[in-house]
Design a protein around this motif. Sequence first.
Motif, PDB file in Angstrom:
ATOM      1  N   THR A  80       0.828  -1.213   0.000  1.00 20.48           N
ATOM      2  CA  THR A  80       0.000   0.000   0.000  1.00 20.48           C
ATOM      3  C   THR A  80       0.854   1.250   0.000  1.00 20.48           C
ATOM      4  OG1 THR A  80      -1.561  -1.221   1.392  1.00 20.48           O
ATOM      5  CG2 THR A  80      -1.940   1.132   1.137  1.00 20.48           C
ATOM      6  N   GLU A  81       1.787   1.330   0.931  1.00 21.97           N
ATOM      7  CA  GLU A  81       2.579   2.547   1.071  1.00 21.97           C
ATOM      8  C   GLU A  81       3.518   2.764  -0.110  1.00 21.97           C
ATOM      9  OE1 GLU A  81       4.392   2.485   4.931  1.00 21.97           O
ATOM     10  OE2 GLU A  81       2.475   2.783   5.963  1.00 21.97           O
ATOM     11  N   SER A  82       3.977   1.689  -0.726  1.00 25.30           N
ATOM     12  CA  SER A  82       4.828   1.832  -1.912  1.00 25.30           C
ATOM     13  C   SER A  82       4.039   2.407  -3.081  1.00 25.30           C
ATOM     14  CB  SER A  82       5.432   0.477  -2.303  1.00 25.30           C
ATOM     15  OG  SER A  82       6.302   0.006  -1.297  1.00 25.30           O
ATOM     16  N   LEU A  83       2.823   1.918  -3.292  1.00 29.54           N
ATOM     17  CA  LEU A  83       1.983   2.431  -4.370  1.00 29.54           C
ATOM     18  C   LEU A  83       1.586   3.880  -4.108  1.00 29.54           C
ATOM     19  CD1 LEU A  83      -0.340  -0.661  -4.978  1.00 29.54           C
ATOM     20  CD2 LEU A  83       1.628   0.041  -6.343  1.00 29.54           C
ATOM     21  N   GLU A  84       1.268   4.193  -2.869  1.00 31.81           N
ATOM     22  CA  GLU A  84       0.913   5.569  -2.519  1.00 31.81           C
ATOM     23  C   GLU A  84       2.096   6.509  -2.740  1.00 31.81           C
ATOM     24  OE1 GLU A  84      -2.494   4.912   0.961  1.00 31.81           O
ATOM     25  OE2 GLU A  84      -0.390   5.282   1.508  1.00 31.81           O
ATOM     26  N   ALA A  85       3.272   6.085  -2.289  1.00 28.71           N
ATOM     27  CA  ALA A  85       4.458   6.939  -2.391  1.00 28.71           C
ATOM     28  C   ALA A  85       4.795   7.274  -3.833  1.00 28.71           C
ATOM     29  CB  ALA A  85       5.649   6.251  -1.713  1.00 28.71           C
ATOM     30  N   ASP A  86       4.492   6.367  -4.762  1.00 24.70           N
ATOM     31  CA  ASP A  86       4.832   6.572  -6.170  1.00 24.70           C
ATOM     32  C   ASP A  86       3.683   7.185  -6.970  1.00 24.70           C
ATOM     33  OD1 ASP A  86       7.305   5.566  -5.639  1.00 24.70           O
ATOM     34  OD2 ASP A  86       6.939   3.590  -6.493  1.00 24.70           O
ATOM     35  N   GLY A  87       2.608   7.569  -6.299  1.00 24.01           N
ATOM     36  CA  GLY A  87       1.497   8.233  -6.980  1.00 24.01           C
ATOM     37  C   GLY A  87       0.638   7.328  -7.832  1.00 24.01           C
ATOM     38  N   ILE A  88       0.746   6.027  -7.638  1.00 27.50           N
ATOM     39  CA  ILE A  88      -0.007   5.082  -8.466  1.00 27.50           C
ATOM     40  C   ILE A  88      -1.506   5.195  -8.220  1.00 27.50           C
ATOM     41  CG2 ILE A  88      -0.393   2.624  -8.947  1.00 27.50           C
ATOM     42  CD1 ILE A  88       2.257   3.800  -9.997  1.00 27.50           C
ATOM     43  N   LEU A  89      -1.899   5.470  -6.979  1.00 27.68           N
ATOM     44  CA  LEU A  89      -3.324   5.517  -6.656  1.00 27.68           C
ATOM     45  C   LEU A  89      -3.991   6.776  -7.182  1.00 27.68           C
ATOM     46  CD1 LEU A  89      -3.344   3.999  -3.059  1.00 27.68           C
ATOM     47  CD2 LEU A  89      -3.280   2.877  -5.289  1.00 27.68           C
ATOM     48  N   ASP A  90      -3.203   7.735  -7.628  1.00 28.88           N
ATOM     49  CA  ASP A  90      -3.754   8.921  -8.294  1.00 28.88           C
ATOM     50  C   ASP A  90      -3.766   8.749  -9.806  1.00 28.88           C
ATOM     51  OD1 ASP A  90      -4.127  10.313  -5.867  1.00 28.88           O
ATOM     52  OD2 ASP A  90      -2.016  10.930  -5.868  1.00 28.88           O
ATOM     53  N   ALA A  91      -2.927   7.864 -10.312  1.00 30.39           N
ATOM     54  CA  ALA A  91      -2.786   7.699 -11.767  1.00 30.39           C
ATOM     55  C   ALA A  91      -3.815   6.736 -12.351  1.00 30.39           C
ATOM     56  CB  ALA A  91      -1.383   7.206 -12.098  1.00 30.39           C
ATOM     57  N   TYR A  92      -4.439   5.906 -11.511  1.00 27.81           N
ATOM     58  CA  TYR A  92      -5.395   4.899 -11.982  1.00 27.81           C
ATOM     59  C   TYR A  92      -6.722   5.044 -11.247  1.00 27.81           C
ATOM     60  CZ  TYR A  92      -1.379   2.708 -14.210  1.00 27.81           C
ATOM     61  OH  TYR A  92      -0.282   2.471 -14.999  1.00 27.81           O
ATOM     62  N   ASP A  93      -7.760   4.452 -11.833  1.00 27.27           N
ATOM     63  CA  ASP A  93      -9.068   4.403 -11.184  1.00 27.27           C
ATOM     64  C   ASP A  93      -9.203   3.147 -10.331  1.00 27.27           C
ATOM     65  OD1 ASP A  93     -10.112   6.767 -12.511  1.00 27.27           O
ATOM     66  OD2 ASP A  93     -10.214   5.548 -14.324  1.00 27.27           O
ATOM     67  N   LEU A  94      -8.715   2.031 -10.869  1.00 32.72           N
ATOM     68  CA  LEU A  94      -8.853   0.736 -10.195  1.00 32.72           C
ATOM     69  C   LEU A  94      -7.549  -0.039 -10.291  1.00 32.72           C
ATOM     70  CD1 LEU A  94     -12.347  -0.274 -11.615  1.00 32.72           C
ATOM     71  CD2 LEU A  94     -11.845   0.104  -9.197  1.00 32.72           C
ATOM     72  N   VAL A  95      -7.211  -0.725  -9.200  1.00 34.74           N
ATOM     73  CA  VAL A  95      -6.061  -1.627  -9.179  1.00 34.74           C
ATOM     74  C   VAL A  95      -6.585  -3.004  -8.794  1.00 34.74           C
ATOM     75  CG1 VAL A  95      -3.809  -2.147  -8.176  1.00 34.74           C
ATOM     76  CG2 VAL A  95      -4.526   0.249  -8.474  1.00 34.74           C
ATOM     77  N   PHE A  96      -6.483  -3.959  -9.707  1.00 33.33           N
ATOM     78  CA  PHE A  96      -6.921  -5.327  -9.446  1.00 33.33           C
ATOM     79  C   PHE A  96      -5.709  -6.166  -9.051  1.00 33.33           C
ATOM     80  CE2 PHE A  96     -10.464  -3.851 -12.019  1.00 33.33           C
ATOM     81  CZ  PHE A  96     -11.552  -4.398 -11.341  1.00 33.33           C
ATOM     82  N   ILE A  97      -5.830  -6.903  -7.947  1.00 34.97           N
ATOM     83  CA  ILE A  97      -4.726  -7.682  -7.406  1.00 34.97           C
ATOM     84  C   ILE A  97      -5.076  -9.161  -7.467  1.00 34.97           C
ATOM     85  CG2 ILE A  97      -3.247  -8.061  -5.395  1.00 34.97           C
ATOM     86  CD1 ILE A  97      -4.052  -5.252  -4.420  1.00 34.97           C
ATOM     87  N   ASP A  98      -4.345  -9.909  -8.265  1.00 31.41           N
ATOM     88  CA  ASP A  98      -4.528 -11.361  -8.331  1.00 31.41           C
ATOM     89  C   ASP A  98      -3.556 -12.005  -7.352  1.00 31.41           C
ATOM     90  OD1 ASP A  98      -5.663 -13.755  -9.319  1.00 31.41           O
ATOM     91  OD2 ASP A  98      -3.898 -14.078 -10.582  1.00 31.41           O
ATOM     92  N   THR A  99      -4.066 -12.712  -6.373  1.00 36.30           N
ATOM     93  CA  THR A  99      -3.245 -13.253  -5.293  1.00 36.30           C
ATOM     94  C   THR A  99      -2.950 -14.733  -5.506  1.00 36.30           C
ATOM     95  OG1 THR A  99      -5.182 -13.826  -3.958  1.00 36.30           O
ATOM     96  CG2 THR A  99      -4.256 -11.610  -3.667  1.00 36.30           C
ATOM     97  N   PRO A 100      -1.896 -15.242  -4.862  1.00 41.75           N
ATOM     98  CA  PRO A 100      -1.607 -16.685  -4.947  1.00 41.75           C
ATOM     99  C   PRO A 100      -2.692 -17.491  -4.224  1.00 41.75           C
ATOM    100  CG  PRO A 100       0.301 -15.438  -4.149  1.00 41.75           C
ATOM    101  CD  PRO A 100      -0.871 -14.521  -4.097  1.00 41.75           C
ATOM    102  N   PRO A 101      -2.857 -18.776  -4.580  1.00 39.06           N
ATOM    103  CA  PRO A 101      -3.847 -19.624  -3.900  1.00 39.06           C
ATOM    104  C   PRO A 101      -3.310 -20.162  -2.576  1.00 39.06           C
ATOM    105  CG  PRO A 101      -2.784 -20.850  -5.648  1.00 39.06           C
ATOM    106  CD  PRO A 101      -2.229 -19.451  -5.731  1.00 39.06           C
ATOM    107  N   ALA A 102      -2.810 -19.263  -1.740  1.00 38.03           N
ATOM    108  CA  ALA A 102      -2.294 -19.621  -0.419  1.00 38.03           C
ATOM    109  C   ALA A 102      -2.192 -18.344   0.397  1.00 38.03           C
ATOM    110  CB  ALA A 102      -0.918 -20.287  -0.523  1.00 38.03           C
ATOM    111  N   LEU A 103      -2.316 -18.462   1.705  1.00 36.12           N
ATOM    112  CA  LEU A 103      -2.266 -17.272   2.552  1.00 36.12           C
ATOM    113  C   LEU A 103      -0.838 -17.059   3.033  1.00 36.12           C
ATOM    114  CD1 LEU A 103      -4.008 -15.028   3.576  1.00 36.12           C
ATOM    115  CD2 LEU A 103      -4.531 -16.360   5.600  1.00 36.12           C
ATOM    116  N   GLY A 104       0.043 -16.658   2.093  1.00 33.75           N
ATOM    117  CA  GLY A 104       1.425 -16.355   2.437  1.00 33.75           C
ATOM    118  C   GLY A 104       1.630 -14.864   2.568  1.00 33.75           C
ATOM    119  N   TYR A 105       2.895 -14.444   2.568  1.00 31.42           N
ATOM    120  CA  TYR A 105       3.216 -13.030   2.782  1.00 31.42           C
ATOM    121  C   TYR A 105       2.760 -12.156   1.610  1.00 31.42           C
ATOM    122  CZ  TYR A 105       5.993 -14.571   6.750  1.00 31.42           C
ATOM    123  OH  TYR A 105       6.382 -15.117   7.944  1.00 31.42           O
TER     124      TYR A 105
END
Length: 463
Positions: free
Chosen positions: A280-305
Amino acid sequence: MAKDLAEQQPPYFNIDPDIALSELGPPTDSAGFAAIAEACARGRSDLASRGLNEAGQKELRLFSTWEITKYLIPVAQAHFRRVLKQNPDLPQGRSETAGGAKWFTLDEVLRLRAFFAEGGSKAKEYRPYRPEGLPAKLVAVANFKGGVGKTSTCAHLAMSAALDGYKVLVLDLDSQGSMTSIFGGQVADEWATVFPLLARHYGRHLRAENQRRLDRNEAPIPLDETLGDALEVTAQSLIQPTHWPNIDLIGAQLNLYWAEFQIPVWRMQARSWKLWDALTESLEADGILDAYDLVFIDTPPALGYLTINGLAASDILLVPMGASFLEFDSTGRFFDMLHSTFHSIEEGENMAARALGREELAFEWDAVRAVVTRYDGAQQAELAGLMQAYLGRTLSPHRQDFTALIGQAGEQVSGIYEADYRDFNRETYVRGRETFDATYAAFKRLLLGVWRRDELAAKEDAA
């Protein structure tokens, strides 16, 4: 009679061991896995190349006037043609035959949509709702059971949002890289994935922690070469365009899995590092959340880091599941694991926060919904109804039907919206995409409700 009895016997009776041995082949050693992987890589390359153009790149198909006016821009075909004729500077499309239907690229469709939005009827939705001054919404699609349609759901929602006019970023956190393949991404190693963003976040924390150590006359923890290199990386340098004009990608590949081993090492070195905030903080720091409307995150099929980072970063969590007992049971265990994981993080952080008089940590998501995928109403209606009764609002009332379009798209390494309707009977295509349009409509209703709540809260705070 004996022959009839033999024919009625199941196929696992009377197997000849010598014949079985002749079919067996030699044992497999570790080098055998490499040979199998190499064969799969050749096959994957061959299958993927079927969707490439002459330059070896994925290319989005064209969209016809019929399709544009039915699905993309809410105007009548006759009015659409009249506007193009009156405005020769607008994209005019191209015909494959003299006097044939006009076809447009999606980039041209977006330009046409902007034109209609500027001068068209204010009562029509030419552009989707997006409150000004608010950041992008992050949407994680997760479940630790494989085969539930997680990546497919994530990809089709990203494509739907792009067709609707939103600017989309796709983050692939799964080292299998299926989402990356769908969008034609090329990822050389882990340094072209989210890994350096996580490393940078830790490196910045360690640098600040070392300054505090020096202030206390304690020896600093050295920053190794990996962290030093990561401090120079930005999210923009990792983002690659796709064959969709308004979808960008941060891809994944097998080496990303190394993060699952490296992150706990960093955490042990600096227990004060809040790893769940890294993405979250890396994307915020680089202005990504202002440059896009939506960010879709595809996660691994496991609850890892990596999954924890994706879930902690997300505003909306979607959990695909099938309408079967095993998938219902597995999804319940997934939610139980989410509770255990995030509650334990809160408890660990808040013990120190209370002692120091600081604000306590509390994870919160704008919305969480389970989504039934691959639904067969003839076979699963009763169980789906039972699941709805138990889960209530948490289970989206829309159920995504299984259609023949899914198989066709899978064979071409494409999404449903990338399929050319001319490859089908038009009525078959219309019926086939209805379920995916309805899936997006259910998600968009969720998204707009969340954005509207944020918008009203911002106005109230300003007042």
